[in-house]
Design an enzyme around this catalytic site. Structure first.
Site, PDB file in Angstrom:
ATOM      1  N   ASP A  41      78.227  79.505  43.680  1.00 14.81           N
ATOM      2  CA  ASP A  41      76.797  79.803  43.619  1.00 14.81           C
ATOM      3  C   ASP A  41      76.132  78.968  42.521  1.00 14.81           C
ATOM      4  O   ASP A  41      76.137  79.339  41.352  1.00 14.81           O
ATOM      5  CB  ASP A  41      76.595  81.304  43.351  1.00 14.81           C
ATOM      6  N   LYS A  87      70.823  77.301  38.760  1.00 17.36           N
ATOM      7  CA  LYS A  87      71.220  78.034  37.560  1.00 17.36           C
ATOM      8  C   LYS A  87      71.342  77.061  36.388  1.00 17.36           C
ATOM      9  O   LYS A  87      71.605  75.872  36.598  1.00 17.36           O
ATOM     10  CB  LYS A  87      72.597  78.674  37.774  1.00 17.36           C
ATOM     11  N   ASP A 101      82.061  84.061  42.664  1.00 19.23           N
ATOM     12  CA  ASP A 101      80.990  84.790  43.348  1.00 19.23           C
ATOM     13  C   ASP A 101      81.417  85.220  44.758  1.00 19.23           C
ATOM     14  O   ASP A 101      80.612  85.724  45.523  1.00 19.23           O
ATOM     15  CB  ASP A 101      79.725  83.925  43.391  1.00 19.23           C
ATOM     16  N   ARG A 160      72.349  88.753  48.778  1.00 15.53           N
ATOM     17  CA  ARG A 160      71.757  89.729  49.702  1.00 15.53           C
ATOM     18  C   ARG A 160      71.452  89.093  51.040  1.00 15.53           C
ATOM     19  O   ARG A 160      71.489  89.757  52.081  1.00 15.53           O
ATOM     20  CB  ARG A 160      70.524  90.367  49.040  1.00 15.53           C
TER      21      ARG A 160
END
Ligand code: BES
Ligand code: MN
Ligand code: ZN
Length: 490
Positions: A260, A267, A278, A341
């Site tokens: 991720d 990030k 992750d 999600r």
């Protein structure tokens, strides 16, 4: 680590370990050992180890005594099982790289039941797992030396109890391995391949959806996350039908973001390497399925894993994009780093449609906010069903994979309404773990008991704990296994 059972202490044994309760000392020990333990303030507290040397029939032997705490439990709020695991784990921690190659665990006068003996062995084995594959220049003193543990004097059924527990250990270790591997080794396709390999011959059925199939099913949300990566996305389902034919399965779903970066909402650099784990939710589901299949659990269970890599690229999704999920609900992607999600919503929808489960529980390293809220002691658990929540809580307490209930409510749900689509993928900063859970709940059909475990603080440990070394913990495997034992098999 090789764990064997024997009637007698093997000839040539140089290291004998005993387990004792708090305040008690094993009978018949040499006075020098007893005095030594006393001087070293050995009290038999859970996880305390004392060792010394004695002469027996002309041989010099090393004798280690591991404390299992108060037999009525209660020590540091831990139960008997935890304390026994600590005793076994402490022996491993002490001797794993000590130069000792084998150990005889003498339980003859320990008073331990078969299950208690298995708990000691589980702690002993789990604490010994390490990921040394890529460390080709380890110094001699850094290498694992302890390879064999011979259990002597255990109750007759201890071997069977251990066989059962060792299936769980194998599951935990498989999870740890997947989680510890870097993202150039474990990506969606190789994750699937590793599962295909370990599940061979177990009787579990593996179902793999490639991107074409996922597109055909309308999984626009998970595909959007993976579209910036050279690595194609996958959905993997592992099905174990050990229960009554035709009985509805219990379903577990895992977030498997193999790396991720955050995507276009990139990030910060420092610490980004952590995002190789992750996929800890998917790893936990795969390991739990391996445990269940290995011990031939009398239950129908299916594990579904959404596997993707989240990368920034010319083809990556952009902040502001609107995508259509398999459920038909449209999602405004405000932050491409809120990708978990978006992976889970299609996996959850597909799992419900495909398997009509009894109940569905997902595991995900979903939010940094979860780590802020609960640290590294409890995973956050969100549930739409009191009974399911209570059972997960109990399984957590029984295994040490602890979960703490968090709230869901319409007021939180409102925070993820989008002005342009049905739902937006981020809410405001406060309550970030809760709005993430609310997002998932919008993809759960009415009447389906569901729980979400945010394991962001639990999948990885920066320091060694009771039954794990620093690194991948395998969190979730024992929770799932225990849930199935207590509620589906019982
Ligand atoms: N995988 C991260 C969450 C995470 C952070 C897990 C730290 C373990 C340790 C997740 O995909 C993420 O980036 N979440 C964002 C959500 C935010 C953009 C709403 C976060 O927590 O910052
Ligand atoms: Mn993210
Ligand atoms: Zn993530």
């Amino acid at each position: 680590m090789n764990i064997l059972f024997s009637q007698t202490i093997p000839a040539g044994t140089k290291l004998i370990a005993l387990v004792t309760n708090k305040g008690a000392m094993p009978d018949g020990l040499e006075p020098a050992l007893v005095e030594g333990a006393k001087t070293a303030r050995f009290k038999g507290s859970a996880g305390q180890v004392f060792d010394g040397f004695v002469e027996r029939s002309g041989d010099i032997l090393r004798v280690a005594i591991a404390g299992a705490g108060d037999p009525s439990g209660g020590e540091n709020g831990d139960d008997r099982r935890t304390n026994l695991e600590k005793a076994g784990a402490a022996l491993t921690a002490k001797f794993l790289t000590s130069g000792e190659t084998s150990l005889a665990l003498d339980l003859t006068n320990s008073g331990l039941s078969a299950r208690e003996a298995a708990s000691v062995l589980l702690g002993l084995r789990l604490r010994g797992w390490r990921h040394d594959e890529y460390r080709t220049r380890l110094k001699e003193e850094q290498k694992i030396t302890l390879k064999t543990v011979t259990v002597v004097g255990a109750p007759e059924s201890a071997e069977a109890a251990w066989k059962d527990a060792s299936a769980v250990a194998a599951g935990v270790e498989f999870t740890r391995h997947l989680v510890a591997e870097p993202a150039n080794k474990v990506f969606p396709i190789s994750f699937v391949e590793r599962c295909q390999k370990v599940f061979e011959g177990t009787g579990a059925e593996l179902i793999v959806l490639d991107e074409a199939k996922m597109a055909e099913l309308g999984m626009g949300s998970i595909l959007a996350v993976g579209q910036g990566s050279e690595q194609p996305s996958r959905i993997l389902a592992i099905r174990w039908n050990g229960g009554d034919a035709g009985a509805k399965p219990m379903c577990f779903v895992g977030k498997g973001v193999t790396f991720d970066t955050g995507g276009i909402s990139l990030k910060p650099g420092p610490g980004m390497e952590e995002m190789k784990w992750d996929m800890g939710g998917a790893g936990a589901v795969a390991g739990a399925m391996l445990a269940l299949a290995t011990r031939k659990a009398k239950a129908n269970v299916v594990g579904v894993m959404g596997l993707v890599e989240n990368m920034p690229d010319g083809k990556a999704q952009r902040p502001g994009d609107v995508v259509t999920s398999m459920s038909g609900q449209t999602i405004e992607v405000l932050n491409t780093d809120a990708e978990g999600r978006m992976v889970l919503c299609d996996a959850l929808h597909w799992a419900q449609q495909e398997f009509s489960p009894l109940a569905i529980v997902d595991f995900a390293t979903l939010t940094g906010a979860m780590v802020i809220a609960l640290g590294h002691e409890y995973a956050g658990m969100f549930a739409n069903d009191e009974d399911l929540a209570a059972k997960l809580d109990a399984a957590g307490k029984a295994t040490g994979d602890k979960v703490w209930r968090m709230p869901l409510s319409p007021a939180y749900d409102k925070l993820i309404d989008s002005p342009i689509a049905d739902i937006k993928n981020v809410g405001p900063r406060p309550g970030g773990s809760i709005t993430a859970a609310q997002f998932l709940q919008r993809f759960i059909a009415k009447g389906t008991p569901w729980a979400h475990c945010d394991i962001a603080g639990m999948a990885w440990a920066d320091k060694a704990g009771t039954t794990w070394d620093k690194g991948a913990t395998g969190f979730g495997v024992r929770l799932i296994d225990q849930y199935i034992r207590d509620n589906v098999e019982a």
